[in-house]
Structures are given as C-alpha cells and as structure tokens.
Write a protein that holds these residues in place. Sequence first.
Motif, short mmCIF file in Angstrom:
data_model
loop_
_atom_site.label_atom_id
_atom_site.label_comp_id
_atom_site.label_asym_id
_atom_site.label_seq_id
_atom_site.Cartn_x
_atom_site.Cartn_y
_atom_site.Cartn_z
N ASP A 150 21.55 13.48 24.28
CA ASP A 150 21.98 12.08 24.38
C ASP A 150 21.20 11.32 25.44
N LYS A 151 20.46 12.04 26.28
CA LYS A 151 19.67 11.39 27.33
C LYS A 151 18.43 10.72 26.76
N LEU A 152 18.08 11.01 25.50
CA LEU A 152 16.88 10.46 24.88
C LEU A 152 17.23 9.65 23.64
N ARG A 157 13.64 12.17 20.95
CA ARG A 157 14.35 13.42 20.66
C ARG A 157 13.68 14.16 19.49
N LYS A 158 13.37 13.42 18.44
CA LYS A 158 12.75 14.05 17.28
C LYS A 158 11.39 14.63 17.63
N LYS A 159 10.62 13.90 18.42
CA LYS A 159 9.28 14.39 18.80
C LYS A 159 9.37 15.70 19.57
N ILE A 160 10.30 15.79 20.52
CA ILE A 160 10.41 17.02 21.31
C ILE A 160 10.87 18.18 20.44
N GLN A 178 16.97 23.18 17.51
CA GLN A 178 17.73 21.97 17.20
C GLN A 178 18.18 21.27 18.48
N ALA A 179 18.42 19.98 18.33
CA ALA A 179 18.93 19.18 19.45
C ALA A 179 20.45 19.29 19.50
N PHE A 180 20.98 19.12 20.72
CA PHE A 180 22.42 19.26 20.91
C PHE A 180 22.88 18.40 22.08
N SER A 181 24.07 17.85 21.96
CA SER A 181 24.68 17.12 23.07
C SER A 181 26.16 17.45 23.15
N SER A 182 26.59 17.96 24.29
CA SER A 182 28.01 18.22 24.49
C SER A 182 28.78 16.91 24.59
N LEU A 183 28.12 15.85 25.03
CA LEU A 183 28.77 14.56 25.21
C LEU A 183 29.03 13.86 23.88
N SER A 184 27.99 13.76 23.05
CA SER A 184 28.10 13.03 21.78
C SER A 184 28.43 13.93 20.60
N THR A 205 20.95 29.12 5.26
CA THR A 205 20.52 27.81 4.76
C THR A 205 19.26 27.41 5.50
N THR A 206 18.49 26.50 4.91
CA THR A 206 17.25 26.06 5.55
C THR A 206 17.42 24.70 6.19
N ASP A 207 18.62 24.12 6.14
CA ASP A 207 18.85 22.81 6.75
C ASP A 207 18.65 22.90 8.25
N SER A 208 18.17 21.80 8.86
CA SER A 208 17.94 21.78 10.30
C SER A 208 18.29 20.42 10.86
N GLN A 209 18.51 20.39 12.17
CA GLN A 209 18.94 19.14 12.83
C GLN A 209 17.91 18.70 13.85
N LEU A 210 17.52 17.43 13.75
CA LEU A 210 16.63 16.84 14.74
C LEU A 210 17.44 16.11 15.79
#
Length: 210
Positions: A150-152, A157-160, A178-184, A205-210
């Motif tokens: 959530d800081k970005l 975020r996607k680029k990193i 994958q990206a993660f935020s405990s806050l959001s 599964t092959t799904d992924s999260q940016l």
Amino acid sequence: MYKSKINYQSTTFLTSAPDIRALPADEGIEVAFAGRSNAGKSSALNTLTRQNSLARTSKTPGRTQLINTFSLDNARRLIDLPGYGFAKVPLTVKEKWQKSLAEYLMKRSSLKGLVVLMDIRHPLKDLDQDLIHWAVESKLSVLILLTKADKLGPGARKKIVLDVREASLAFMGDIQVQAFSSLSKLGLPELEQTLDQWFGATEPTTDSQL
C-alpha cells in the motif's frame, strides 16, 4: 489427500520452540513464514488469520526469537520463524537464529512451502536471497510476499513485482511472487489460494497477483 478449504480464522497457537527438537512431531504438513525483522511478518500472519494478536507485533524488530507453531487442524500447521537481519541483538543470538533457521529448512520433512516476506520497497536483500537458496536446495516451494504494498501506487507496485519475478528465475526453483498489504488486504485471497494448494486443499492454479 486433504480437499476441504482451510478456515485460517480458526488458527490457534500451539507452541514456541528454541530449535527443531522441541517442535511437534514431524508429520502432516507445515508452511513456514520467514523474513527480515522489519518485513511485516507478524502483521501478515495476523491478517491471514483475522486475529489481531495471534503473532506478536512490535515496533522493535526482532521480538520473535523462537520458532512459533500455530495449528490449523490436527494435520496442518503454520510456522513463524525468527526474524533476521535488522534486529539489534548480540551476534551470538543472531548466529543461533541462523543455525535454527537453516536446520529447520533442511531437516523438517513435513515442511511443504516457505513464504519469504520482504518490504516491497527493499526486496531481495542478501539474507533474503540466502534464505531462498536454502529453500530451493531443500526442494521447497517458495512464495515471495512483497509486503507493505500500500506504500506504492499501482504502477510502481506492478513494476517491482515483475522485476522480482524476473530476478527470481535465477534461483532455479518453484518460486511465486506477489504483492501484499496487511493494511489494505491486497493479495490476501491470493496468499490463501497458494497456502491452500500447499496444504493440499485445492488444485494448483497459474493465477497471480500484481
């Protein structure tokens, strides 16, 4: 073997151990969480389990000095490994943590996967890479969880995430990023999905999260 979706909210504390010899019997399936002492590991575990104080959080990094075990059911466990890298503790304590960490990763046969948490703004530090190398050598699946996302903004975020995915190819292992935020709660469903797969509750599964 296990096909029922896991209710992470029912997670309960089981025990704290100074080394693998004091852990519960080496059977069933374990998934471990590890990361630098300021990576947000305790917050991620609390978010996953919807419990505010299951894993202790502190403004003083390095409070987790034991291997903490949490029970999901009678055959599956979450493991909170000692934080590393940032804590201002004596060298002898750091060396003990490192030995316990390596021993656990290499000798614990019930360990199925390792979640390596990193601040998305400071990924793949030397100790993070050492940990991933240990895991790959031990034939473990790895999820690199880029915390505090959530800081970005979405673009940064996607680029990193993409950069870390590309860099992770060099480890030559089974590694997801994958990206993660405990806050959001960004990335929480995807984290649960990966853990469900490792615990044998769902199909891959092959799904992924940016």
